[in-house]
Enzyme design. Structure first.
Site, mmCIF file in Angstrom:
data_model
loop_
_atom_site.group_PDB
_atom_site.id
_atom_site.type_symbol
_atom_site.label_atom_id
_atom_site.label_comp_id
_atom_site.label_asym_id
_atom_site.label_seq_id
_atom_site.Cartn_x
_atom_site.Cartn_y
_atom_site.Cartn_z
ATOM 1 N N HIS A 184 -151.015 2.278 18.699
ATOM 2 C CA HIS A 184 -150.917 1.701 17.351
ATOM 3 C C HIS A 184 -151.793 0.454 17.208
ATOM 4 O O HIS A 184 -152.224 0.119 16.105
ATOM 5 C CB HIS A 184 -149.468 1.370 17.008
ATOM 6 C CG HIS A 184 -149.220 1.212 15.540
ATOM 7 N ND1 HIS A 184 -149.314 2.267 14.648
ATOM 8 C CD2 HIS A 184 -148.901 0.121 14.793
ATOM 9 C CE1 HIS A 184 -149.055 1.839 13.419
ATOM 10 N NE2 HIS A 184 -148.809 0.538 13.483
ATOM 11 N N ARG B 260 -152.366 6.664 11.894
ATOM 12 C CA ARG B 260 -151.210 6.531 12.779
ATOM 13 C C ARG B 260 -151.274 7.696 13.766
ATOM 14 O O ARG B 260 -151.832 8.748 13.472
ATOM 15 C CB ARG B 260 -149.899 6.598 11.984
ATOM 16 C CG ARG B 260 -149.746 5.498 10.931
ATOM 17 C CD ARG B 260 -148.450 5.704 10.146
ATOM 18 N NE ARG B 260 -148.257 4.636 9.168
ATOM 19 C CZ ARG B 260 -148.668 4.698 7.905
ATOM 20 N NH1 ARG B 260 -149.324 5.779 7.463
ATOM 21 N NH2 ARG B 260 -148.455 3.692 7.073
ATOM 22 N N LYS C 219 -146.639 7.936 5.730
ATOM 23 C CA LYS C 219 -145.232 7.569 5.612
ATOM 24 C C LYS C 219 -144.716 7.810 4.202
ATOM 25 O O LYS C 219 -145.403 7.523 3.220
ATOM 26 C CB LYS C 219 -145.048 6.091 5.969
ATOM 27 C CG LYS C 219 -145.005 5.818 7.462
ATOM 28 C CD LYS C 219 -144.617 4.374 7.714
ATOM 29 C CE LYS C 219 -144.439 4.081 9.192
ATOM 30 N NZ LYS C 219 -144.057 2.684 9.416
ATOM 31 N N ARG D 153 -155.033 1.130 15.503
ATOM 32 C CA ARG D 153 -154.984 1.112 14.027
ATOM 33 C C ARG D 153 -155.093 -0.327 13.531
ATOM 34 O O ARG D 153 -155.803 -0.612 12.558
ATOM 35 C CB ARG D 153 -153.696 1.771 13.549
ATOM 36 C CG ARG D 153 -153.444 1.732 12.039
ATOM 37 C CD ARG D 153 -152.238 2.609 11.736
ATOM 38 N NE ARG D 153 -151.534 2.222 10.529
ATOM 39 C CZ ARG D 153 -151.793 2.718 9.326
ATOM 40 N NH1 ARG D 153 -152.763 3.599 9.169
ATOM 41 N NH2 ARG D 153 -151.083 2.347 8.274
ATOM 42 N N HIS E 119 -151.208 1.825 2.930
ATOM 43 C CA HIS E 119 -150.095 0.909 2.666
ATOM 44 C C HIS E 119 -149.685 0.990 1.204
ATOM 45 O O HIS E 119 -150.537 0.990 0.313
ATOM 46 C CB HIS E 119 -150.499 -0.534 2.985
ATOM 47 C CG HIS E 119 -150.598 -0.814 4.442
ATOM 48 N ND1 HIS E 119 -151.271 -1.902 4.960
ATOM 49 C CD2 HIS E 119 -150.094 -0.151 5.528
ATOM 50 C CE1 HIS E 119 -151.183 -1.891 6.274
ATOM 51 N NE2 HIS E 119 -150.475 -0.847 6.645
ATOM 52 N N TYR F 53 -153.175 -8.930 7.942
ATOM 53 C CA TYR F 53 -154.387 -8.963 8.757
ATOM 54 C C TYR F 53 -155.232 -10.207 8.487
ATOM 55 O O TYR F 53 -156.046 -10.594 9.319
ATOM 56 C CB TYR F 53 -155.215 -7.691 8.523
ATOM 57 C CG TYR F 53 -154.503 -6.464 9.053
ATOM 58 C CD1 TYR F 53 -154.392 -6.248 10.423
ATOM 59 C CD2 TYR F 53 -153.914 -5.547 8.198
ATOM 60 C CE1 TYR F 53 -153.713 -5.145 10.921
ATOM 61 C CE2 TYR F 53 -153.240 -4.446 8.681
ATOM 62 C CZ TYR F 53 -153.145 -4.246 10.042
ATOM 63 O OH TYR F 53 -152.465 -3.160 10.531
#
Length: 323
Positions: A266, A173, A198, A269, A292, A301
């Site tokens: 972004h 990110r 995150k 990514r 994730h 994806y």
């Protein structure tokens, strides 16, 4: 006539509360950092959501709210708050995040035996439209990485190239790339980065040689001293590089290269993940590389690949028109 929410926030940044409620809010925010290990950005977002609700409540009640007011809340008031935020232009995704933050706050109040109210649980979460990432094509990503230097200072062009390669070549990110320091960057033989993403989630991110080389070029050209534990990427005046400058540079490059408006930092990514999946990478491995928490987040994806496959079929297959 009642003040608008924006008027309240602008005129009263501190938002006076009943003493008991102010103490509770401060305790909850400390809990987010100390006990839950939330990032400063998450804490700031949660604080903003709760402040907006309390500002609305102040206008709704006609006085600064206290804990007793929170215990007397009903679902109708919660829906009125969400409606006011919708009217102010918030999307369903933003409303869902705001509602989640407030539920977290009220669950903490109940667990601490400070106040109890289940009104937020009675309100349905706004439906979020299903969307899939919009990656660049392999050719589009390559054109960004291989572009010629522009009229800016050589070190700034080298800096932007290094940042973009971290996004596309390592799946970082933009905040993760800009949080790197010389001590954590993939240089001096290091090809693995320890990334804190995150929610404070940590992961290992490998770096290709081309990424390390680009960072090395930038560091040699950078006119400012780069101490081991200070930000690696610098702005023109030597301070930490702002994400907005990378976004603006990307806007300029996509115009020069004829790339779509979806070509954002972004999106690189997303391109990292999509191109790996197209090349046969395992979904679980991609999940780990992206950081994730849930595999279901990474599975989006597979839908990108499906749509691309159908688009190619429609363009090339002799029987496509009969579908």
């Amino acid at each position: 006539m009642a003040q608008s929410l924006d008027d309240i926030l602008a005129a009263d940044a501190e938002l006076p509360l009943g003493g008991d409620l102010k103490h509770a809010v401060e305790g909850w925010l400390s809990h987010l950092i100390i006990e839950r290990g939330q990032s400063d950005a998450t804490r700031a977002a949660y604080e903003r959501d709760v402040r907006q609700f309390l500002a609305f409540l102040k206008s709704h009640l006609g006085h600064p709210p206290c804990l007793g007011d929170l215990e007397r809340l009903d679902a109708r008031t919660v829906r009125a708050f969400l409606a006011s935020r919708r009217k102010a232009g918030l999307t369903s995704r933003s409303l869902a995040r705001s509602l989640s933050a407030l539920r977290t706050f009220f669950r903490w109040l109940e667990r601490e035996e400070t106040a109890k109210n289940r009104a937020f649980l009675q309100v349905a979460t706004p439906k979020i439209p299903h969307s899939i990432p919009k990656p660049l094509t392999v050719e589009g990503a390559a054109s960004l990485m291989e572009r010629e230097a522009d009229e800016r200072a050589e070190w700034i062009s080298a800096r932007d190239t290094a940042v973009l390669l971290l996004l596309y070549g390592a799946g970082l990110r933009i905040s993760e790339a800009l949080n790197l320091t010389p001590a954590t960057a993939p240089i001096d033989g290091r090809d693995i980065m320890h990334i804190r993403g995150k929610g404070g989630k940590e992961r290992l991110a490998p770096a290709l040689a081309v990424v390390s080389d680009a960072i090395g070029v930038y560091m040699r050209l950078c006119p400012y001293p780069l101490e081991a534990d200070e930000p690696l990427f610098r702005g023109a005046r030597g301070g930490p590089l702002s994400p907005r400058l990378i976004q603006l540079a990307m806007e300029k490059m996509r115009l020069q290269l004829g790339l779509p408006e979806t070509a954002t930092p972004h999106a690189l990514r997303h391109s990292f993940a999509t191109h790996l999946l197209s090349a046969g990478a395992d979904l679980r491995q991609i999940q780990e590389l992206l950081g994730h928490a849930s595999l279901s987040t990474t599975q989006v994806y597979t839908e990108v690949n499906r749509d691309r496959l159908l688009a190619v079929y429609d363009q090339a297959h002799p029987r496509a028109a009969r579908r």
